[in-house]
Enzyme design. Structure first.
Site, PDB file in Angstrom:
ATOM      1  N   CYS A   1       0.836  -1.213   0.000  1.00 18.33           N
ATOM      2  CA  CYS A   1       0.000   0.000   0.000  1.00 18.33           C
ATOM      3  C   CYS A   1       0.867   1.257   0.000  1.00 18.33           C
ATOM      4  O   CYS A   1       0.555   2.240  -0.675  1.00 18.33           O
ATOM      5  CB  CYS A   1      -0.907   0.034   1.230  1.00 18.33           C
TER       6      CYS A   1
HETATM    7  C1  BEZ Z   1       0.597  -4.612   1.919  1.00 19.15           C
HETATM    8  O1  BEZ Z   1       0.181  -3.502   1.583  1.00 19.15           O
HETATM    9  O2  BEZ Z   1       1.763  -4.919   1.815  1.00 19.15           O
HETATM   10  C2  BEZ Z   1      -0.376  -5.633   2.454  1.00 19.15           C
HETATM   11  C3  BEZ Z   1      -1.471  -5.230   3.182  1.00 19.15           C
HETATM   12  C4  BEZ Z   1      -2.352  -6.192   3.677  1.00 19.15           C
HETATM   13  C5  BEZ Z   1      -2.118  -7.532   3.425  1.00 19.15           C
HETATM   14  C6  BEZ Z   1      -1.023  -7.914   2.653  1.00 19.15           C
HETATM   15  C7  BEZ Z   1      -0.145  -6.955   2.159  1.00 19.15           C
END
Ligand code: BEZ
Length: 211
Positions: A45
């Site tokens: 994210c």
């Molecule tokens: C991420 O943004 O890396 C992420 C967020 C939630 C679950 C898996 C990855």
């Protein structure tokens, strides 16, 4: 039932990093790109928010505004924004919706419980100036979005809304396009005086008209 292409994008009010918004009023006459993020302070994210911020000029060129939602609080979004600026070299320049009650996530069916937990998947909704949903994409939490693809489809939608054409596989702005199969050859002559290359009666390639 989930939201489908051509549906009106549901309206909502929400608290964001740029203050309280009414979504439809915030969209105004622009195109909108609404994207969900599973959680603040997570790696994929963080890169996606940075990538969106760096593309502001590209969104502006298309008359499009980005907005993102995560089920964390606006206070958390603001703290996370500092990490995004530090690690991605660009601070968020669009609102991040605080959705602790999951109102927006549920309205847009962004939580897919079989994907592991109750955070959102990576949804994308492209919304046109009439507030109609024109593209939906759903990515898993493990895969960051391809922002070039989102911009490419906005280009295609804006072109095909204005000209009697459709765009072929892997089309990029400036490539040849397809004469709308809805047009007879007689009708096509009015729209494409320079002609086309007829590979099949239903597959007529022509130069992109607004180039
Ligand atoms: C991420 O943004 O890396 C992420 C967020 C939630 C679950 C898996 C990855």
């Amino acid at each position: 039932m989930g939201l489908r292409l051509g549906d009106t994008a549901p309206n909502f009010t929400a608290d964001t990093t740029e203050g309280e918004i009414d979504f439809h009023q915030w969209l105004g006459d622009s195109w909108g790109v609404l994207m969900s993020h599973p959680a603040d302070f997570t790696p994929v994210c963080t890169t996606e928010i940075g990538a969106t911020a760096k593309l502001k000029d590209e969104f502006d060129k298309r008359g499009a505004k980005a907005i993102v939602v995560s089920v964390d609080s606006v206070e958390d979004h603001k703290a996370w924004s500092r990490d995004i600026e530090e690690t991605q070299g660009c601070a968020p320049n669009f609102p991040i919706i605080g959705d602790t009650d999951r109102k927006v996530a549920e309205l847009y069916d962004m939580i897919h419980p079989n994907e592991g937990d109750t955070s959102t998947v990576r949804s994308v909704f492209v919304i046109d100036p009439n507030k109609k949903i024109r593209l939906t994409l759903t990515y898993p939490k493990s895969a960051g979005r391809n922002f070039a693809e989102i911009l490419r489809v906005i280009d295609s939608l804006q072109l095909t809304d204005n000209y009697k054409v459709t765009t072929p596989a892997d089309w990029q702005n400036g490539d040849d396009v397809i004469v709308s199969p809805a047009l007879s050859n007689e009708e096509a002559k009015q729209h494409f005086p320079n002609g086309w290359n007829e590979l099949k009666p239903y597959l007529r390639m022509t130069k992109q008209p607004n180039r």
